[in-house]
Design a protein around this motif. Sequence first.
Motif, short mmCIF file in Angstrom:
data_model
loop_
_atom_site.label_atom_id
_atom_site.label_comp_id
_atom_site.label_asym_id
_atom_site.label_seq_id
_atom_site.Cartn_x
_atom_site.Cartn_y
_atom_site.Cartn_z
N THR A 68 0.79 -1.15 0.01
CA THR A 68 -0.06 -0.01 -0.06
C THR A 68 0.93 1.05 -0.17
O THR A 68 2.26 0.97 0.11
N PHE A 69 0.26 2.42 -0.33
CA PHE A 69 1.04 3.69 -0.21
C PHE A 69 1.67 3.92 1.00
O PHE A 69 2.90 4.56 0.87
N SER A 70 0.91 3.88 2.05
CA SER A 70 1.40 4.55 3.19
C SER A 70 2.10 3.32 4.05
O SER A 70 2.91 3.71 5.05
N GLY A 71 2.13 2.19 3.53
CA GLY A 71 2.77 0.95 4.19
C GLY A 71 2.03 0.53 5.56
O GLY A 71 2.50 -0.05 6.49
N ARG A 72 0.75 1.02 5.53
CA ARG A 72 0.20 0.24 6.80
C ARG A 72 -0.18 -0.94 6.78
O ARG A 72 -0.56 -1.62 5.61
#
Lengths: 252, 282
Positions: free
Chosen positions: A106-110
Amino acid sequence: MTEAAIAIRDLCFAYSPDIPVLSEVRLDVWPQDAACIVGPNGGGKTTLVKLILGLISPDNGSIRIYGQTPAAARRRIGYVPQYARYDACFPISALEVVCMARLGSTFSGRYSRQDKQAALDALDAVSLADLAKRPFTALSGGQRQRVLIARALASGGDILILDEPTASLDRESEQQLLGLLAELNKTMIVLMVTHEVGFSSTFFKRIICVNNKVYVHPTSALTGELIREMYGGDLQMIRHDHRCCPEGHQHD
Amino acid sequence: MTELFAALLDPDLPFLRYGLLTGLLASISFGIIGTFVVVRRISYLAGAISHCILAGIGGGLYLQTVAGISWFTPMQGAVIVALLSAVILAQVSRHAGQREDSIIGALWSGGMSIGYLFIAKTPGYFDPNSYLFGNILLITKQDIVFVAGLDIVILAVVGIFYNKLLALCFDEEYALLRGVRTQWLHLLLLCLTALTIVLLIRIVGIIMVIALLTLPAAIAGGFASSIRQMMLIATIVCAVFITAGLGASFYLDLPSGSVIILIATGAYLLSLAFGRSMGGKG
């Protein structure tokens, strides 16, 4: 004949133009393969691994991993660096280390619940589930090594590459690691960089010798088909007489 | 103690109030960014950025006074140069390889020289000491808004990219292999560091910035079991240092920046002696 998982052809690499580190490398790694990469310091072991991981690019020749470039195939490779290179005071839990395997989706790395579950499952696979919350730096060398293997497993690839995992491990941890790798080799390719040939030959099917050029030696009886495949091209066969017996082979 | 409270409430002494409020708000940025600087081991990059900032301050003064661009302030110059040096340093660490530390050293002193030359060529008396060693008298209401804004930006960015930043600091190579764009993330971290340093300069000055950025985080590192915890402890520790330092400098009539740094350094040495800093081996 099955397709090679990793196919390296005519590969050359040099950090500076007049000192080639690797030249004319031809190497095939097959599904279910278990090979250790040995060679003198400066012979190019780490460079070969970096090339397979796509961290550096070859000057000449090609590397294909399941037909893709290394950069494109990165997600199929679980990489286990040396545990000793980590900051000894870094405040991070074992679970947080393993979760890193799930970054980049994912973009945020969550991390999703599935990501965390995959990390816990991987820790379970290396029998460290109960130490998930422990600080990484409070673990023993062998445990840290297993955490890093769990991280490689959690990323879900089918090739496992380990960089000197036995360095500074005691004999017992080393044996545990061997058992774990043998188990993992049922479903994954295992490639291990090591300087201890004695250790490697008890379990590994082949030895990949890297010293500017690359030579592959079998360590035990091979099937006729595999031998035929291996003898193709410019592969050179050298007997490892001192460690060639299949004794000590454990596949339980 | 009552004197200090009276001074804080005295409408004729706004600087003390502003100084304390700025320091407390800034502790959030310092604690968070300081933690990253410590665990990523880039305090020498932070040092280079802070010294380069003098070029921005000098340049700002020169443009304002000599070139007559009255809206351009030294602080704006500081922000621009801080961000610019962050970009340059990110490129240096990517391409320079073995020569990295020499190049950083060159930027470090080169930036300072440019700044000092600008100051020398600016007519009128200007005392660079307040920038070199900090001066809470320089803090204005505007700074408080700036600090609060930066806190929000840093909290938001770190909140969103926490896992990726953690991976970058712990194992950059592995993060790259997992598809994290580490170069951009490193640049982002350096830019946030640069902005934080601009703030710090108001309080402790260019030369002592590194101490206030890294010592609270280094102390926190001895007690924290996660980066999140380390940030929280560093923030609290930093706020205590700034409050104690401002209070002591008020009573003893000493320069506040130096007192704050002296308290921070003393506390760090104590934490090394008594605590389990250095991963329990200290």
